[in-house]
Design an enzyme around this catalytic site. Structure first.
Site, mmCIF file in Angstrom:
data_model
loop_
_atom_site.group_PDB
_atom_site.id
_atom_site.type_symbol
_atom_site.label_atom_id
_atom_site.label_comp_id
_atom_site.label_asym_id
_atom_site.label_seq_id
_atom_site.Cartn_x
_atom_site.Cartn_y
_atom_site.Cartn_z
ATOM 1 N N LYS A 56 -41.245 -49.031 17.991
ATOM 2 C CA LYS A 56 -40.763 -49.052 16.605
ATOM 3 C C LYS A 56 -40.290 -47.631 16.299
ATOM 4 C CE LYS A 56 -40.657 -50.170 12.088
ATOM 5 N NZ LYS A 56 -41.880 -50.597 11.390
ATOM 6 N N ILE A 57 -39.001 -47.508 15.998
ATOM 7 C CA ILE A 57 -38.441 -46.200 15.678
ATOM 8 C C ILE A 57 -37.689 -46.295 14.360
ATOM 9 C CG2 ILE A 57 -38.232 -45.605 18.125
ATOM 10 C CD1 ILE A 57 -35.157 -45.985 17.768
ATOM 11 N N SER A 58 -37.214 -45.160 13.904
ATOM 12 C CA SER A 58 -36.371 -45.159 12.718
ATOM 13 C C SER A 58 -34.939 -45.496 13.106
ATOM 14 C CB SER A 58 -36.404 -43.781 12.066
ATOM 15 O OG SER A 58 -35.429 -43.715 11.049
ATOM 16 N N THR A 108 -34.481 -42.753 8.822
ATOM 17 C CA THR A 108 -33.591 -43.281 7.798
ATOM 18 C C THR A 108 -33.844 -42.579 6.479
ATOM 19 O OG1 THR A 108 -33.557 -45.437 8.866
ATOM 20 C CG2 THR A 108 -32.855 -45.360 6.573
ATOM 21 N N ALA A 109 -35.106 -42.343 6.184
ATOM 22 C CA ALA A 109 -35.447 -41.660 4.931
ATOM 23 C C ALA A 109 -34.704 -40.335 4.837
ATOM 24 C CB ALA A 109 -36.956 -41.437 4.855
ATOM 25 N N HIS A 152 -43.293 -45.870 2.883
ATOM 26 C CA HIS A 152 -44.398 -46.810 2.994
ATOM 27 C C HIS A 152 -45.198 -46.933 1.692
ATOM 28 C CE1 HIS A 152 -43.208 -47.116 7.062
ATOM 29 N NE2 HIS A 152 -43.813 -46.060 7.517
#
Length: 280
Positions: A56-58, A108-109, A152
């Site tokens: 799981k990555i950005s 992404t943030a 989150h």
């Protein structure tokens, strides 16, 4: 017997909820996974070094790893009303010249923040500091940084730290594009082969379906890894980040990813990506 697939995802409730069935051998016929928990900045680095099979990555990391990893069309985090927030101690603070804490410069943030700040902070911010996301709000509260970019469950808890939301990156993104926010991607090593990649996608979909069919089955697993999170907050977290796009990106999900990466590339934040490379 085949070697276990080495996978990594965060201890956040959405990931443990999604992967509970697979990681506990509850998906018939699935590859056996060997699970590692790590925050997003670490999994981004693992993918860039090509160290594991499934991660799981950005989405912000994706342009750097697409040669080696394929994007799975399921299991990740996209959605609406779930964007990162810029938090400050004082309402309406000016970020010009300020220090901003972020969870990763390949997230992404961070891309959404940079796209927003280019318009909203004419004087430019001063310095970026990367730190684990659970350390960001205390750092803002204690004056160690001027602002923090949070993700989150921080959406639900930042007021407990006496902080203010200066801007919602998701609101800005959705207002401009009308698209959901692409946050976390599931990638798998291309060398596994196309047939196995398709089987992996079906495994992830089956794990998601199992989580929805029996939410209580994963509850102990979710809470055991949720860093002492209040169960009600964990439930909010799952409800927000596990949705139809988790089961399948679909045309709208792919459009969101393509738009984000194209805009970021135009600003020189990521390498340009051929949209065809997003599918296998």
């Amino acid at each position: 017997m085949a070697e276990p697939l080495r996978i990594a995802y965060s201890p956040c409730p959405n990931d443990t909820f999604v992967f509970h069935a697979w990681s506990h051998g509850l998906v018939p016929g699935a590859d056996t996974p060997e699970v590692r928990f790590a925050d997003i900045d670490i999994t981004n680095g693992l993918a860039e070094r090509g160290e594991l099979d499934v991660l799981k990555i950005s989405y912000g990391q994706l342009p750097w790893v697409l040669d080696e990893y394929a994007l799975l069309p399921c299991g990740g985090a996209l959605g609406r009303g779930c964007g990162p927030l810029v938090l400050t101690r004082e309402a309406g603070a000016d970020l010009a010249g300020g220090t901003v804490a972020v969870p990763s410069e390949r997230s992404t943030a961070y891309l959404l923040f940079r796209l927003w700040a280019a318009k909203a902070v004419p004087g430019g911010f001063g310095k970026i500091v990367v730190m684990p996301f659970h350390e960001i709000m205390p750092a803002v509260r204690d004056g160690l940084v001027d602002a923090g970019l949070v993700i989150h469950e921080a959406r639900f808890t930042y007021r407990q730290y006496g902080l203010h939301s200066l801007a919602d990156m998701g609101e800005a993104w959705e207002a401009e594009t009308g698209l959901p926010i692409p946050l976390g991607a599931i990638v798998a090593r291309r060398s596994l082969g196309e047939e196995r990649l398709h089987r992996l996608a079906e495994t992830v979909r089956a794990s998601v379906a199992a989580a929805w069919d029996d939410p209580e089955a994963s509850r102990a697993y979710v809470l055991a890894h949720a860093q002492e999170m209040d169960p009600a907050v964990a439930d909010q977290h799952i409800a927000l980040y596990v949705n139809a796009f988790t089961a399948d990106l679909g045309a709208e999900g792919y459009a969101a990813v393509e738009t984000l990466l194209a805009r970021a590339a135009a600003e020189g934040l990521v390498p340009a990506v051929d949209p065809g490379a997003l599918r296998f």
